[in-house]
Motif scaffolding. Structure first.
Motif, PDB file in Angstrom:
ATOM      1  N   VAL A   1     -37.029   3.869 -18.840  1.00 47.07           N
ATOM      2  CA  VAL A   1     -38.416   3.751 -19.278  1.00 47.07           C
ATOM      3  C   VAL A   1     -38.922   2.330 -19.065  1.00 47.07           C
ATOM      4  O   VAL A   1     -40.064   2.107 -18.657  1.00 47.07           O
ATOM      5  CB  VAL A   1     -38.560   4.163 -20.760  1.00 47.07           C
ATOM      6  CG1 VAL A   1     -39.974   3.899 -21.257  1.00 47.07           C
ATOM      7  CG2 VAL A   1     -38.203   5.632 -20.948  1.00 47.07           C
ATOM      8  N   GLU A   2     -38.068   1.342 -19.313  1.00 44.89           N
ATOM      9  CA  GLU A   2     -38.476  -0.064 -19.193  1.00 44.89           C
ATOM     10  C   GLU A   2     -38.403  -0.589 -17.757  1.00 44.89           C
ATOM     11  O   GLU A   2     -38.899  -1.692 -17.474  1.00 44.89           O
ATOM     12  CB  GLU A   2     -37.580  -0.926 -20.090  1.00 44.89           C
ATOM     13  CG  GLU A   2     -37.742  -0.639 -21.570  1.00 44.89           C
ATOM     14  CD  GLU A   2     -36.658  -1.295 -22.423  1.00 44.89           C
ATOM     15  OE1 GLU A   2     -35.913  -2.149 -21.882  1.00 44.89           O
ATOM     16  OE2 GLU A   2     -36.544  -0.957 -23.605  1.00 44.89           O
ATOM     17  N   LEU A   3     -37.813   0.175 -16.850  1.00 44.54           N
ATOM     18  CA  LEU A   3     -37.624  -0.303 -15.478  1.00 44.54           C
ATOM     19  C   LEU A   3     -38.921  -0.769 -14.815  1.00 44.54           C
ATOM     20  O   LEU A   3     -38.931  -1.845 -14.189  1.00 44.54           O
ATOM     21  CB  LEU A   3     -36.952   0.792 -14.642  1.00 44.54           C
ATOM     22  CG  LEU A   3     -36.731   0.463 -13.156  1.00 44.54           C
ATOM     23  CD1 LEU A   3     -35.838  -0.768 -13.003  1.00 44.54           C
ATOM     24  CD2 LEU A   3     -36.128   1.672 -12.429  1.00 44.54           C
ATOM     25  N   PRO A   4     -40.045  -0.029 -14.902  1.00 46.44           N
ATOM     26  CA  PRO A   4     -41.277  -0.517 -14.261  1.00 46.44           C
ATOM     27  C   PRO A   4     -41.707  -1.899 -14.752  1.00 46.44           C
ATOM     28  O   PRO A   4     -42.216  -2.711 -13.971  1.00 46.44           O
ATOM     29  CB  PRO A   4     -42.315   0.549 -14.637  1.00 46.44           C
ATOM     30  CG  PRO A   4     -41.515   1.795 -14.851  1.00 46.44           C
ATOM     31  CD  PRO A   4     -40.239   1.321 -15.477  1.00 46.44           C
ATOM     32  N   LEU A   5     -41.497  -2.182 -16.036  1.00 45.02           N
ATOM     33  CA  LEU A   5     -41.871  -3.488 -16.573  1.00 45.02           C
ATOM     34  C   LEU A   5     -41.002  -4.594 -15.977  1.00 45.02           C
ATOM     35  O   LEU A   5     -41.492  -5.681 -15.637  1.00 45.02           O
ATOM     36  CB  LEU A   5     -41.741  -3.492 -18.096  1.00 45.02           C
ATOM     37  CG  LEU A   5     -42.608  -2.484 -18.851  1.00 45.02           C
ATOM     38  CD1 LEU A   5     -42.333  -2.556 -20.346  1.00 45.02           C
ATOM     39  CD2 LEU A   5     -44.085  -2.738 -18.570  1.00 45.02           C
ATOM     40  N   LEU A   6     -39.709  -4.315 -15.828  1.00 50.19           N
ATOM     41  CA  LEU A   6     -38.806  -5.301 -15.227  1.00 50.19           C
ATOM     42  C   LEU A   6     -39.164  -5.556 -13.763  1.00 50.19           C
ATOM     43  O   LEU A   6     -39.158  -6.702 -13.297  1.00 50.19           O
ATOM     44  CB  LEU A   6     -37.362  -4.822 -15.337  1.00 50.19           C
ATOM     45  CG  LEU A   6     -36.820  -4.634 -16.754  1.00 50.19           C
ATOM     46  CD1 LEU A   6     -35.463  -3.953 -16.715  1.00 50.19           C
ATOM     47  CD2 LEU A   6     -36.711  -5.976 -17.453  1.00 50.19           C
ATOM     48  N   LEU A   7     -39.483  -4.477 -13.057  1.00 45.16           N
ATOM     49  CA  LEU A   7     -39.883  -4.621 -11.658  1.00 45.16           C
ATOM     50  C   LEU A   7     -41.180  -5.417 -11.553  1.00 45.16           C
ATOM     51  O   LEU A   7     -41.329  -6.272 -10.672  1.00 45.16           O
ATOM     52  CB  LEU A   7     -40.052  -3.237 -11.020  1.00 45.16           C
ATOM     53  CG  LEU A   7     -38.788  -2.365 -10.968  1.00 45.16           C
ATOM     54  CD1 LEU A   7     -39.136  -0.960 -10.498  1.00 45.16           C
ATOM     55  CD2 LEU A   7     -37.735  -2.986 -10.062  1.00 45.16           C
ATOM     56  N   GLY A   8     -42.112  -5.138 -12.450  1.00 52.16           N
ATOM     57  CA  GLY A   8     -43.366  -5.892 -12.462  1.00 52.16           C
ATOM     58  C   GLY A   8     -43.134  -7.359 -12.748  1.00 52.16           C
ATOM     59  O   GLY A   8     -43.762  -8.241 -12.142  1.00 52.16           O
ATOM     60  N   GLY A   9     -42.205  -7.649 -13.644  1.00 51.64           N
ATOM     61  CA  GLY A   9     -41.906  -9.037 -13.985  1.00 51.64           C
ATOM     62  C   GLY A   9     -41.338  -9.808 -12.813  1.00 51.64           C
ATOM     63  O   GLY A   9     -41.774 -10.924 -12.511  1.00 51.64           O
ATOM     64  N   VAL A  10     -40.358  -9.217 -12.125  1.00 52.78           N
ATOM     65  CA  VAL A  10     -39.724  -9.933 -11.012  1.00 52.78           C
ATOM     66  C   VAL A  10     -40.704 -10.098  -9.854  1.00 52.78           C
ATOM     67  O   VAL A  10     -40.718 -11.134  -9.171  1.00 52.78           O
ATOM     68  CB  VAL A  10     -38.425  -9.206 -10.572  1.00 52.78           C
ATOM     69  CG1 VAL A  10     -38.717  -7.955  -9.765  1.00 52.78           C
ATOM     70  CG2 VAL A  10     -37.534 -10.144  -9.769  1.00 52.78           C
ATOM     71  N   ALA A  11     -41.567  -9.098  -9.624  1.00 52.15           N
ATOM     72  CA  ALA A  11     -42.548  -9.213  -8.539  1.00 52.15           C
ATOM     73  C   ALA A  11     -43.632 -10.237  -8.873  1.00 52.15           C
ATOM     74  O   ALA A  11     -44.164 -10.899  -7.971  1.00 52.15           O
ATOM     75  CB  ALA A  11     -43.188  -7.849  -8.272  1.00 52.15           C
ATOM     76  N   THR A  12     -43.953 -10.383 -10.147  1.00 54.99           N
ATOM     77  CA  THR A  12     -44.924 -11.401 -10.555  1.00 54.99           C
ATOM     78  C   THR A  12     -44.398 -12.799 -10.246  1.00 54.99           C
ATOM     79  O   THR A  12     -45.117 -13.653  -9.704  1.00 54.99           O
ATOM     80  CB  THR A  12     -45.234 -11.276 -12.063  1.00 54.99           C
ATOM     81  OG1 THR A  12     -45.836 -10.000 -12.307  1.00 54.99           O
ATOM     82  CG2 THR A  12     -46.170 -12.380 -12.530  1.00 54.99           C
ATOM     83  N   LEU A  13     -43.127 -13.032 -10.563  1.00 60.01           N
ATOM     84  CA  LEU A  13     -42.520 -14.328 -10.239  1.00 60.01           C
ATOM     85  C   LEU A  13     -42.472 -14.534  -8.726  1.00 60.01           C
ATOM     86  O   LEU A  13     -42.720 -15.643  -8.235  1.00 60.01           O
ATOM     87  CB  LEU A  13     -41.112 -14.407 -10.831  1.00 60.01           C
ATOM     88  CG  LEU A  13     -41.017 -14.315 -12.363  1.00 60.01           C
ATOM     89  CD1 LEU A  13     -39.555 -14.422 -12.808  1.00 60.01           C
ATOM     90  CD2 LEU A  13     -41.849 -15.394 -13.030  1.00 60.01           C
ATOM     91  N   ALA A  14     -42.175 -13.464  -7.992  1.00 59.80           N
ATOM     92  CA  ALA A  14     -42.152 -13.555  -6.527  1.00 59.80           C
ATOM     93  C   ALA A  14     -43.534 -13.902  -5.981  1.00 59.80           C
ATOM     94  O   ALA A  14     -43.670 -14.696  -5.034  1.00 59.80           O
ATOM     95  CB  ALA A  14     -41.666 -12.234  -5.930  1.00 59.80           C
ATOM     96  N   SER A  15     -44.580 -13.330  -6.592  1.00 58.75           N
ATOM     97  CA  SER A  15     -45.947 -13.596  -6.140  1.00 58.75           C
ATOM     98  C   SER A  15     -46.353 -15.038  -6.410  1.00 58.75           C
ATOM     99  O   SER A  15     -47.083 -15.647  -5.619  1.00 58.75           O
ATOM    100  CB  SER A  15     -46.922 -12.633  -6.833  1.00 58.75           C
ATOM    101  OG  SER A  15     -46.677 -11.295  -6.444  1.00 58.75           O
ATOM    102  N   ILE A  16     -45.895 -15.589  -7.528  1.00 56.29           N
ATOM    103  CA  ILE A  16     -46.191 -17.004  -7.821  1.00 56.29           C
ATOM    104  C   ILE A  16     -45.586 -17.892  -6.736  1.00 56.29           C
ATOM    105  O   ILE A  16     -46.246 -18.797  -6.204  1.00 56.29           O
ATOM    106  CB  ILE A  16     -45.655 -17.396  -9.211  1.00 56.29           C
ATOM    107  CG1 ILE A  16     -46.459 -16.673 -10.311  1.00 56.29           C
ATOM    108  CG2 ILE A  16     -45.730 -18.902  -9.408  1.00 56.29           C
ATOM    109  CD1 ILE A  16     -45.912 -16.883 -11.707  1.00 56.29           C
TER     110      ILE A  16
END
Length: 676
Positions: free
Chosen positions: A248-263
């Motif tokens: 259930v929490e996987l999408p949030l973790l993926l969003g977090g790592v991609a946000t750091l990648a985007s920065i």
């Protein structure tokens, strides 16, 4: 591990705040430039405040209704309020920086293309990282409060963001295009004065509109798309995998790592030479590569063998399951890149579609319009092929959850994509300020190519948002069917042989057309009022054309503000009422057909309008560069007509259909329990 996406979202907001501080330290130009910029700031701020007051009048009764309907779960109403406030805040913050970055880009343009590009990009990045940071923070924190046992509350949060998004996209779109069309018809066509000429009484309203539509409206739209996609994937994961918390929490973790990648990706965006799109693409590609690497780490470290087994591993090795999930994520990033490339092809001055429309302008206004419509229709085919291939491959890799993961991967890069998009209205305003302040031609020679690329980047983001909305809506539809199963204890069949499903399919398919029609009529009617006002001022205020008389800029701003706030209510009400009416009158099966109908026609209408409209706009700019006779030629006059038709296509009706697709699906999930 839930702390990770919260930290990532805070870093995103902090990065946006740091960029804001950097931009505000830059010089603002001479007194005249600052005076023009202040007028744009005041107009944009005044409109947005009035828009949010109007939206509050609608949102508060909806909040009360949700509270009363779901007495046993008031968190749904609370989630609605959180989603609405966060969506509005994302748009407000992004726009407040954009209207301050514009004049600084104009000043930077005096020093050359590279410096102006850097300021414009950082201004756009503020919006991008505020949007993603607020969306990820809202969903993560709210989920940490309600937990796995109450994921329905997250649907309320998605509904709040979606409702605000419809208002923001539609209201902002009506404002910006009514002002733009009205200014062009009288200023450029009738009076023969340049675009962004201070003698035009609608010129300030036009520049205000760039921000309330293409920045604040876009920000609310992408906030909603991001949040809803996360919520949909989490909700579906809970239904398919019996509320295993790690899944259930996987999408949030993926969003977090991609946000750091985007920065990180945003930090490598540098302009060398004149390759503006190339510089933007480098940031996107770097972000995508880093995000993919992060996805691999998250899947390998966080999704345990126990979770996969508990989810129902049918004998396939757990590593293979995780590998298939990674393939689905990889596919989502690939869809994003494909949509960017396809949209650039159909909207850039370098390629066949725009040049074809420009060449059609040589033979008149009618042929320009015909060719523009044709290119808009053609522009749907390749994106639909990409979406279809993506859905089928994602399903092949990992079933319905694979489609959800592909959608999450697409939206996870929203920070860098929005940065590229919000670059557009800032450069548009920068060029306008240069024209209005009578700056040297060398300054416009810098701002014009930035503005032309901005048209393409805005179209790219709209196509990206629409494609991701299609995937998210499919996930929401599946969630609707599972919600019916949970409530009724039996499966519902959605077969074309069932007349109720067929009826719903037709009704749903009609909604995007009806919605688009009302939006286009609103622009036409409002633009007509602006035209009459501008003509009146040219007649009655002596010396405007000579530069000795000052136009009443506030009159046009007031006209489009009142029109936008009035005209956005009816279409939004239809979108909310239609699925409720179909569901309660024709039943759950008809509502299922209705949802699919809206998704299918919505995708086609939105893509054709956004890409076609942008192609019309850049065909005009192609001629203005000196091709086919240049400014003032018959071909240019025909291209201006085409651009006038394309404006409400690409900036009002087309992009506003994106949140419509998801609103109807979210409402269906909320009312599913009342239909059985």
């Amino acid at each position: 591990m839930l702390i990770f996406p919260i930290i990532a979202s805070i870093l995103s907001i902090g990065y946006a705040a740091f960029l804001t501080w950097q931009i505000l330290q830059l010089p603002k130009g001479d007194a005249k430039m600052q005076q023009i910029a202040l007028a744009i700031q005041e107009g944009a701020s005044a409109y947005l405040k009035r828009q949010y007051r109007t939206v509050a009048i609608v949102a508060i009764p909806v909040f009360i209704a949700l509270w009363l309907l779901f007495k046993d779960n008031p968190w749904i109403a609370v989630g609605f309020l959180i989603g609405a406030v966060a969506s509005a805040l994302a748009g407000f913050l992004g726009m407040m920086v954009a209207v301050r970055a514009n004049v600084r880009v104009t000043e930077a343009a005096k020093s050359g293309l590279s410096k102006a590009f850097s300021v414009a990009y950082r201004g756009g990045a503020v919006t991008g990282f505020f949007v993603v940071g607020l969306a990820l923070l809202s969903v993560s924190v709210f989920y940490s409060i309600v937990g796995n046992e109450n994921l329905e509350a997250l649907i309320g949060l998605g509904f709040g963001g979606s409702l605000i998004s419809v208002f923001a996209r539609l209201g902002g779109g009506i404002f910006t295009k009514a002002a733009d069309v009205g200014a062009d018809i009288v200023g450029k066509v009738e009076a023969g004065i340049p675009e962004d000429d201070l003698r035009n009484p609608a010129v300030i309203a036009d520049n205000v509109g760039d921000n309330v539509g293409d920045d604040a409206g876009m920000a609310a739209d992408l906030f909603e798309t991001y949040a809803v996609t996360m919520v949909a994937a989490m909700f579906l994961g809970s239904l398919l995998f019996s509320s295993v918390s790690s899944i259930v929490e996987l999408p949030l973790l993926l969003g977090g790592v991609a946000t750091l990648a985007s920065i990180v990706g945003s930090l490598v965006v540098r302009l060398t030479g004149k390759g503006i799109m190339k510089a933007l693409y480098i940031g996107l590609i770097v972000s995508g590569i880093l995000a993919i690497a992060g996805f691999y780490v998250i899947l390998g470290k966080y999704i345990s063998i126990d979770a996969i087994g508990y989810a129902g591993d049918d004998g396939i090795g757990s590593m293979q399951v995780v590998g298939n999930w990674f393939n689905a994520l990889l596919l989502g990033v690939g869809i994003t890149l494909a949509m960017v490339v396809i949209t650039e092809y159909y909207t850039s001055k370098k390629f066949r579609p725009v040049k074809t429309i420009a060449n059609a302008s040589k033979t008149g206004h009618g042929t320009n319009v015909i060719m523009g419509i044709a290119m808009g229709m053609e522009s749907t085919f390749a994106p639909i092929l990409v979406i279809v291939a993506g859905v089928l491959l994602a399903y092949t890799f990992a079933g319905l959850y694979g489609v959800a993961l592909a959608a999450v991967a697409m939206l996870s890069l929203a920070g860098i994509v929005i940065a590229i998009d919000a670059f557009g209205p800032i450069t548009d305003n920068a060029g306008g300020i240069a024209e209005m302040a009578n700056l040297p031609k060398e300054v416009r020679d810098v701002t014009d190519p930035l503005d032309a690329v901005g048209n393409t980047t805005k179209a790219v983001t709209k196509a990206y948002a629409i494609a991701s909305a299609g995937l998210a809506a499919l996930v929401l539809f599946v969630s609707y069917t599972h919600e019916l199963l949970n409530v009724a204890g039996k499966e519902f069949s959605f077969e074309l042989g069932d007349p109720r499903v067929l009826a719903g399919l037709f009704l749903g398919g009609a909604i995007p057309y009806l919605f688009g029609s009302i939006a286009m009529r609103a622009v036409g009617k409002s633009a007509g009022a602006v035209v009459e006002e501008v003509r009146r001022q040219f007649r009655e205020i002596k010396g405007i054309m000579e530069g000795t008389g000052k136009p009443d800029y506030g009159a046009a701003v007031d006209i489009v503000t009142k029109a936008a706030l009035k005209e956005m209510i009816l279409p939004t009400a239809i979108v909310v009422a239609a699925p409720i009416g179909v569901g309660f009158i024709l039943g759950a099966e008809a509502l299922g057909g209705f949802l699919i109908g809206t998704i299918i026609t919505g995708l086609f209408v939105a893509i054709s309008m956004t890409s076609g409209g942008a192609a019309w706009d850049n065909a005009k700019k192609y001629i203005e560069e000196g091709h086919l006779g240049g400014k003032g030629s018959d071909a240019h006059k025909a291209a201006v007509t085409g651009d006038t038709v394309g404006d409400p296509y690409k900036d009002t009706a087309g992009p506003a259909i994106n949140p419509v697709i998801k609103v109807v699906n979210i409402i269906a999930i909320l009312i599913a329990g009342f239909l059985v």
